[in-house]
Design a protein around this motif. Structure first.
Motif, PDB file in Angstrom:
ATOM      1  N   LEU A  32       6.128  37.703  46.176  1.00  0.00           N
ATOM      2  CA  LEU A  32       7.388  36.912  46.585  1.00  0.00           C
ATOM      3  C   LEU A  32       8.023  37.977  47.712  1.00  0.00           C
ATOM      4  CD1 LEU A  32       8.545  34.094  46.514  1.00  0.00           C
ATOM      5  CD2 LEU A  32       9.988  35.051  44.954  1.00  0.00           C
ATOM      6  N   TRP A  49      11.325  34.175  49.719  1.00  0.00           N
ATOM      7  CA  TRP A  49      12.628  33.711  49.324  1.00  0.00           C
ATOM      8  C   TRP A  49      13.768  33.845  50.556  1.00  0.00           C
ATOM      9  CZ3 TRP A  49      16.212  38.147  48.404  1.00  0.00           C
ATOM     10  CH2 TRP A  49      17.423  37.611  48.000  1.00  0.00           C
ATOM     11  N   THR A  72      20.052  34.676  44.787  1.00  0.00           N
ATOM     12  CA  THR A  72      18.591  35.158  44.232  1.00  0.00           C
ATOM     13  C   THR A  72      18.313  34.166  42.859  1.00  0.00           C
ATOM     14  OG1 THR A  72      19.615  36.594  42.518  1.00  0.00           O
ATOM     15  CG2 THR A  72      19.016  37.667  44.653  1.00  0.00           C
ATOM     16  N   PRO A  73      16.774  33.767  42.815  1.00  0.00           N
ATOM     17  CA  PRO A  73      16.613  33.075  41.974  1.00  0.00           C
ATOM     18  C   PRO A  73      17.160  33.494  40.402  1.00  0.00           C
ATOM     19  CG  PRO A  73      14.805  33.387  43.265  1.00  0.00           C
ATOM     20  CD  PRO A  73      15.852  34.312  43.756  1.00  0.00           C
ATOM     21  N   ALA A 106      18.684  28.796  44.761  1.00  0.00           N
ATOM     22  CA  ALA A 106      18.104  29.650  45.468  1.00  0.00           C
ATOM     23  C   ALA A 106      16.932  28.912  46.193  1.00  0.00           C
ATOM     24  CB  ALA A 106      17.013  30.522  44.441  1.00  0.00           C
ATOM     25  N   ILE A 137      13.000  29.188  47.942  1.00  0.00           N
ATOM     26  CA  ILE A 137      11.791  29.755  48.176  1.00  0.00           C
ATOM     27  C   ILE A 137      10.917  28.784  48.608  1.00  0.00           C
ATOM     28  CG2 ILE A 137       9.700  30.748  46.718  1.00  0.00           C
ATOM     29  CD1 ILE A 137      11.452  31.765  44.534  1.00  0.00           C
ATOM     30  N   LEU A 150      16.808  26.111  41.433  1.00  0.00           N
ATOM     31  CA  LEU A 150      15.768  26.486  42.393  1.00  0.00           C
ATOM     32  C   LEU A 150      15.133  25.509  43.383  1.00  0.00           C
ATOM     33  CD1 LEU A 150      13.809  28.773  43.478  1.00  0.00           C
ATOM     34  CD2 LEU A 150      12.101  28.057  41.552  1.00  0.00           C
TER      35      LEU A 150
END
Length: 191
Positions: free
Chosen positions: A96, A106, A112-113, A119, A121, A171
């Motif tokens: 990632l 990301w 941040t996840p 988050a 992605i 997410l």
């Protein structure tokens, strides 16, 4: 006559075994759990009890995952950069990058996840069409923890699946024509 005798014998056998404890299988038993009559849930609880991580009468969830009004929603983690994206049910395990430096990246403008917030992605090569609700998504992070998310919604198009809940770690995964929303439901130490 024979039917009456068989019924009487069967009824007598049932009365003698009423209230008797079922025979518990040992861990040495070579029979699979389903043959022993254990469901997946019961087998998991039994394994946790034997390992000492769960005590009967107490919730199986750790304090980290017990917060929030929804069962299975975990406390957000501290911010730490994500390293990989894993989707076991689809066989996906890719590095990632941040903001397009890798095939899957990301969005560094999002949390941040695993941290509080949603988050993001994305990856044009991600094939998410076979993903189903209830499946897990794992994101190993630089703090040597793996954030574990559970899929709650799958939508066609990039905009679908956006849902912000204050204080909840979520997410949003975007791949091709599919958007997935997942909630943080746990964590593991190590990568």
């Amino acid at each position: 006559m024979l039917t009456a005798v068989l019924l009487a014998i069967g009824t007598g056998a049932l009365l003698r075994t009423e209230g008797a404890k079922p025979v518990a299988a040992t861990t040495d038993d070579a029979l699979p759990s389903r043959a022993l009559g254990l469901s997946d849930h019961r087998r998991l609880v039994r394994q946790l009890e034997e390992s000492g991580e769960h005590r009967p009468g107490q919730g199986a969830r750790s304090p980290r995952t017990a917060a929030g009004p929804l069962r299975g929603v975990a406390q957000p983690l501290r911010a730490a950069p994500p390293l990989r994206l894993r989707i076991p049910s689809l066989g996906i395990d890719v590095p990632l990058g941040a903001d397009g430096h890798e095939e899957v990246s990301w969005d560094a403008d999002s949390p941040t996840p695993g941290a509080a917030g949603t988050a993001v992605i994305s990856g044009s090569g991600l094939r998410l069409t076979g993903l189903q609700r209830g499946r897990t998504i794992e994101v190993p992070r630089a703090d040597r923890r793996t954030a574990v998310f559970t899929v709650v919604r799958i939508s066609p198009g990039e905009a679908g699946g956006r849902e912000d809940r204050a204080g909840r770690a979520q997410l949003r995964l975007i791949g091709g024509e599919t958007a997935v929303l997942a909630r943080l439901t746990g964590q593991r130490r190590g990568r």
